[in-house]
Motif scaffolding. Structure first.
Motif, short mmCIF file in Angstrom:
data_model
loop_
_atom_site.label_atom_id
_atom_site.label_comp_id
_atom_site.label_asym_id
_atom_site.label_seq_id
_atom_site.Cartn_x
_atom_site.Cartn_y
_atom_site.Cartn_z
N SER A 37 0.83 -1.21 0.00
CA SER A 37 0.00 0.00 0.00
C SER A 37 0.86 1.25 0.00
N TYR A 38 2.01 1.21 0.66
CA TYR A 38 2.90 2.37 0.64
C TYR A 38 3.60 2.52 -0.71
N GLU A 40 2.52 1.72 -3.53
CA GLU A 40 1.56 2.17 -4.54
C GLU A 40 1.36 3.68 -4.51
N GLN A 41 1.77 4.34 -3.45
CA GLN A 41 1.65 5.79 -3.36
C GLN A 41 2.80 6.43 -4.15
N ASP A 42 2.46 7.31 -5.06
CA ASP A 42 3.45 7.92 -5.95
C ASP A 42 4.61 8.56 -5.21
N GLN A 43 4.33 9.30 -4.16
CA GLN A 43 5.39 10.00 -3.42
C GLN A 43 6.36 9.01 -2.78
#
Length: 179
Positions: A37-38, A40-43
């Motif tokens: 899930s982390y 997958e975050q763009d940043q």
């Protein structure tokens, strides 16, 4: 995406086998879902693939973000190995494949049903029962409503898709008439 799945497949298999051997499938599942899930975050993804960040720092960053979801030396070592092999970005695919192995182990299958209208509890039970008989697995059914389907349902069960929607039938008819 196909290349990512190819890269992720041996890691997911190895993680699942280790988790099964240790009796820690649920712990690994939670950890991989959290890490994925982390990533997958763009940043976060942009940060961990930054060339100025060491591989150890990449793994440590993900460990700090995930907090208590990632516990145990085996999972930490697995994450470090992924960092050393520049595979942290395929964590979402590793997690998805791990969940597939877990479902196969449990003889269960997540099925997504999209319908034009809300399904009644009886319809859900009937559909789940029919799928259980056909696929010989325990079914975890989730439903969503999409008015654009006009009528009928679209069923996603693993890599199988059954499009029984009016929209799907109209598209097939249009393609047939166009050729």
């Amino acid at each position: 995406m196909a290349q990512s799945m190819t890269l992720a497949r041996p890691y997911a298999r190895a993680a699942f086998e280790k988790a099964k051997q240790d009796g820690s499938i649920d712990q690994w599942s939670t950890a991989l879902l959290s890490l994925a899930s982390y990533v997958e975050q763009d940043q976060v993804r942009d940060f961990i693939v930054h060339p100025g960040l060491s591989q150890d720092a990449q793994a440590e960053t993900l460990l700090q973000l995930s907090g208590d979801d990632v516990r145990g030396d085996e999972i930490t070592n697995f994450l470090s190995m992924l960092a050393q092999n520049d595979r942290l970005v395929v964590l979402p695919e590793i997690s998805a494949l791990f969940e597939q192995h877990k479902a196969e182990q449990e003889q269960s299958l997540d099925v997504s049903v999209t319908s034009a209208f809300e399904l009644s509890d009886q319809e859900k039970e009937t559909l789940a029962s029919a799928l259980k008989t056909k696929l010989n697995k325990n079914i975890q059914l989730t439903t969503t409503v999409d008015k654009a389907l006009i009528g009928g349902v679209v069923i996603h069960a693993g890599d199988m898709t059954i499009d029984g929607s009016v929209r799907g039938r109209l598209q097939k008819l249009s393609e047939t008439m166009g050729s």
